[in-house]
Design a protein around this motif. Structure first.
Motif, PDB file in Angstrom:
ATOM      1  N   PRO A 140     -54.248  35.137  14.405  1.00 44.79           N
ATOM      2  CA  PRO A 140     -55.124  35.810  15.380  1.00 44.79           C
ATOM      3  C   PRO A 140     -55.542  34.968  16.583  1.00 44.79           C
ATOM      4  O   PRO A 140     -56.367  35.423  17.378  1.00 44.79           O
ATOM      5  CB  PRO A 140     -56.344  36.123  14.520  1.00 44.79           C
ATOM      6  CG  PRO A 140     -56.439  34.940  13.602  1.00 44.79           C
ATOM      7  CD  PRO A 140     -55.018  34.554  13.286  1.00 44.79           C
ATOM      8  N   PHE A 141     -54.981  33.750  16.748  1.00 43.62           N
ATOM      9  CA  PHE A 141     -55.561  32.840  17.737  1.00 43.62           C
ATOM     10  C   PHE A 141     -55.272  33.243  19.186  1.00 43.62           C
ATOM     11  O   PHE A 141     -56.169  33.192  20.024  1.00 43.62           O
ATOM     12  CB  PHE A 141     -55.068  31.413  17.503  1.00 43.62           C
ATOM     13  CG  PHE A 141     -55.810  30.381  18.310  1.00 43.62           C
ATOM     14  CD1 PHE A 141     -57.087  29.992  17.940  1.00 43.62           C
ATOM     15  CD2 PHE A 141     -55.248  29.815  19.434  1.00 43.62           C
ATOM     16  CE1 PHE A 141     -57.794  29.051  18.679  1.00 43.62           C
ATOM     17  CE2 PHE A 141     -55.936  28.877  20.175  1.00 43.62           C
ATOM     18  CZ  PHE A 141     -57.220  28.495  19.800  1.00 43.62           C
ATOM     19  N   THR A 142     -54.036  33.626  19.516  1.00 37.84           N
ATOM     20  CA  THR A 142     -53.706  33.893  20.921  1.00 37.84           C
ATOM     21  C   THR A 142     -53.380  35.346  21.214  1.00 37.84           C
ATOM     22  O   THR A 142     -53.355  35.747  22.376  1.00 37.84           O
ATOM     23  CB  THR A 142     -52.507  33.032  21.378  1.00 37.84           C
ATOM     24  OG1 THR A 142     -51.355  33.356  20.582  1.00 37.84           O
ATOM     25  CG2 THR A 142     -52.810  31.552  21.251  1.00 37.84           C
ATOM     26  N   GLN A 143     -53.077  36.152  20.184  1.00 36.16           N
ATOM     27  CA  GLN A 143     -52.734  37.554  20.402  1.00 36.16           C
ATOM     28  C   GLN A 143     -53.390  38.426  19.343  1.00 36.16           C
ATOM     29  O   GLN A 143     -53.723  37.950  18.254  1.00 36.16           O
ATOM     30  CB  GLN A 143     -51.218  37.775  20.333  1.00 36.16           C
ATOM     31  CG  GLN A 143     -50.451  37.170  21.477  1.00 36.16           C
ATOM     32  CD  GLN A 143     -48.963  37.512  21.446  1.00 36.16           C
ATOM     33  OE1 GLN A 143     -48.204  37.072  22.286  1.00 36.16           O
ATOM     34  NE2 GLN A 143     -48.537  38.309  20.474  1.00 36.16           N
ATOM     35  N   SER A 144     -53.479  39.707  19.654  1.00 35.39           N
ATOM     36  CA  SER A 144     -53.984  40.673  18.686  1.00 35.39           C
ATOM     37  C   SER A 144     -52.832  41.561  18.248  1.00 35.39           C
ATOM     38  O   SER A 144     -51.888  41.099  17.640  1.00 35.39           O
ATOM     39  CB  SER A 144     -55.137  41.471  19.298  1.00 35.39           C
ATOM     40  OG  SER A 144     -55.692  42.359  18.350  1.00 35.39           O
ATOM     41  N   GLY A 145     -52.866  42.839  18.579  1.00 35.09           N
ATOM     42  CA  GLY A 145     -51.851  43.767  18.093  1.00 35.09           C
ATOM     43  C   GLY A 145     -50.465  43.464  18.627  1.00 35.09           C
ATOM     44  O   GLY A 145     -50.266  43.197  19.810  1.00 35.09           O
ATOM     45  N   ALA A 146     -49.492  43.509  17.746  1.00 37.05           N
ATOM     46  CA  ALA A 146     -48.096  43.305  18.144  1.00 37.05           C
ATOM     47  C   ALA A 146     -47.560  44.556  18.838  1.00 37.05           C
ATOM     48  O   ALA A 146     -47.998  45.675  18.558  1.00 37.05           O
ATOM     49  CB  ALA A 146     -47.252  42.994  16.914  1.00 37.05           C
ATOM     50  N   GLN A 147     -46.618  44.375  19.745  1.00 31.71           N
ATOM     51  CA  GLN A 147     -45.975  45.503  20.433  1.00 31.71           C
ATOM     52  C   GLN A 147     -44.751  45.912  19.613  1.00 31.71           C
ATOM     53  O   GLN A 147     -43.655  45.368  19.780  1.00 31.71           O
ATOM     54  CB  GLN A 147     -45.590  45.093  21.850  1.00 31.71           C
ATOM     55  CG  GLN A 147     -46.790  44.744  22.715  1.00 31.71           C
ATOM     56  CD  GLN A 147     -46.404  44.304  24.111  1.00 31.71           C
ATOM     57  OE1 GLN A 147     -45.234  44.137  24.428  1.00 31.71           O
ATOM     58  NE2 GLN A 147     -47.404  44.119  24.963  1.00 31.71           N
ATOM     59  N   MET A 148     -44.964  46.873  18.740  1.00 31.59           N
ATOM     60  CA  MET A 148     -43.946  47.154  17.726  1.00 31.59           C
ATOM     61  C   MET A 148     -42.675  47.772  18.294  1.00 31.59           C
ATOM     62  O   MET A 148     -41.585  47.559  17.763  1.00 31.59           O
ATOM     63  CB  MET A 148     -44.540  48.052  16.634  1.00 31.59           C
ATOM     64  CG  MET A 148     -45.706  47.409  15.874  1.00 31.59           C
ATOM     65  SD  MET A 148     -45.383  45.698  15.333  1.00 31.59           S
ATOM     66  CE  MET A 148     -43.889  45.887  14.391  1.00 31.59           C
TER      67      MET A 148
END
Length: 419
Positions: free
Chosen positions: A270-278
């Motif tokens: 969780p450090f640099t991004q949140s939700g992945a672009q699936m």
């Protein structure tokens, strides 16, 4: 703005019912999308960081996975309903590991810069010293620019290239590493047209007690096709993009050994991004599958052959080719002998339908031009077309008004998306 629909080469999606629905609902947006397709099809796309994805990659990007929120990793998401996006990410990871011979792959970074940020977050702390190629010699913004997080959070020391040859000065790299004892050394560039000596960088990093981070955003597609040496046996962490020569969607990835896998994953989420672009991750899986084919291997070797032919052609037209040639898809050149600088050359070439970038000139004044052969090779062009493009360059810089028609004739013969 209204764009004529009569374009010779566009992705099949523009003939689909979904696009017709968009045209009916929002003709202004549809015209913009169609206009970009027309621009790509009727000009020479020579930006080194660009390519044409396959229709299959475009289909994945426009899939229902674009609707799904999926924080976390497969089997450990913060949202429900993730069984299919989990399968898509596992497929992308498995294919990336097999393609590059990596023990671990993280395919969630949104871009190459996001991948580098995560690598720094995993290995460094603010204030640590990092040794990387200086921006005047081809380094990236993430290699210490004061306008970028890298230059604000870390103490970057820059290495350069030899003033005579334009090649990396490994003696200087070793001297700087001994002097500054960096926590990490970064090898990689946005405009260096030769292969880094990864073994030499590994030796220098070991002597300094430093991590070795390979920023392979540009050459990773050539590595996938066996047309360039792999940084994987030498680097602790490899950061890369999935577009450029790799011909996938715009995005990033990180490859590393098993011992750093958990640190890398936690640095991405969780450090640099949140939700992945699936939807993008699914498109990455498609691209990795395409890159594992014999046809893709042949493509990457043709990319390099075309770059060398283009470099030879530009030299014959009076351009000063940086480092005397290329080993990759990148060609750098100084147009000063033709009476213009890089920015002026770029403008005149753009007016003639040839799109490219400028680049720094090591130890020189002004800027040169940087171009790549990935996209035109995807279109099916070969060495004869590279010689013709070099000739068109020289004519366009002299503001020959006939060049635009010749460019359109050439692109019409090699459409990026043949119907």
């Amino acid at each position: 703005m209204s764009v004529t629909p009569e374009v010779r080469s566009v992705p099949a999606v523009y003939d689909s019912p979904s696009f017709e629905a968009l045209r009916r609902q929002d003709p202004q947006a549809a015209d913009i999308l169609y206009g970009e397709a027309q621009r790509q099809a009727t000009a020479l796309q020579l930006i080194a960081a660009e390519n044409f994805t396959s229709p299959a990659v475009l289909a994945a990007l426009g899939s229902p996975l674009a609707n799904k929120y999926a924080e976390g990793y497969p089997g450990a998401r913060h949202h429900g309903g993730c069984e299919f996006v989990d399968a898509a990410e596992r497929l992308a990871v498995e294919r990336a590991m097999a393609l590059f011979g990596a023990e671990h792959a993280n395919v969630q970074p949104h871009s190459g810069s996001s991948a580098v940020l995560a690598a720094y977050a995993a290995l460094l702390r603010p204030g640590d010293t990092v040794l990387a190629m200086g921006l005047p010699y081809g380094g990236h913004l993430t290699h210490g620019s004061r306008a970028n997080f890298s230059g604000r959070w870390f103490d970057f020391v820059a290495y350069g290239v030899d003033a005579e040859t334009g090649l990396i000065d490994y003696d200087q790299v070793r001297h700087l590493a001994r002097q500054h004892r960096p926590k990490a050394i970064v090898c990689g560039s946005i405009s260096y047209p030769r292969h880094p000596d990864y073994a030499a960088f590994r030796e220098i990093a070991d002597e300094a007690g430093a991590y070795l981070i390979a920023d392979a955003a540009h050459p990773i597609g050539l590595v996938a096709g066996g047309a360039a040496p792999s940084p994987l046996p030498y680097a602790d962490v490899v950061c890369a993009t999935t577009h450029k020569v790799l011909r996938g969607p715009r995005g990033g990835m990180i490859l590393c050994g098993a011992e750093l896998a958990d640190r890398i994953d936690r640095a991405v989420f969780p450090f640099t991004q949140s939700g992945a672009q699936m939807h993008t991750i699914a498109a990455k899986a498609v691209a990795f599958g395409e890159a594992a084919t014999p046809a893709y291997r042949a493509y990457t070797h043709q990319v390099i052959a075309n770059a060398r032919a283009l470099a030879d052609g530009l030299a014959a037209e009076g351009f000063a080719v940086l480092t005397g040639g290329t080993d990759t898809h990148i060609v750098g050149a100084d147009p000063a002998a033709l009476g213009v600088d890089g920015r002026t050359a770029r403008g005149r070439l753009a007016a003639a339908g040839m799109v490219l970038d400028t680049c720094a000139l090591p130890y020189g004044d002004g800027r040169g031009i940087r171009l790549g052969t990935a996209a035109v090779t995807t279109q099916g062009m070969g060495r004869p077309e590279m010689a013709r493009i070099a000739s068109l360059f020289a004519q366009a810089i002299q503001e020959d008004g006939r060049v635009l028609d010749q460019v359109r004739e050439l692109t019409g013969s090699f459409p990026p998306y043949p119907r």
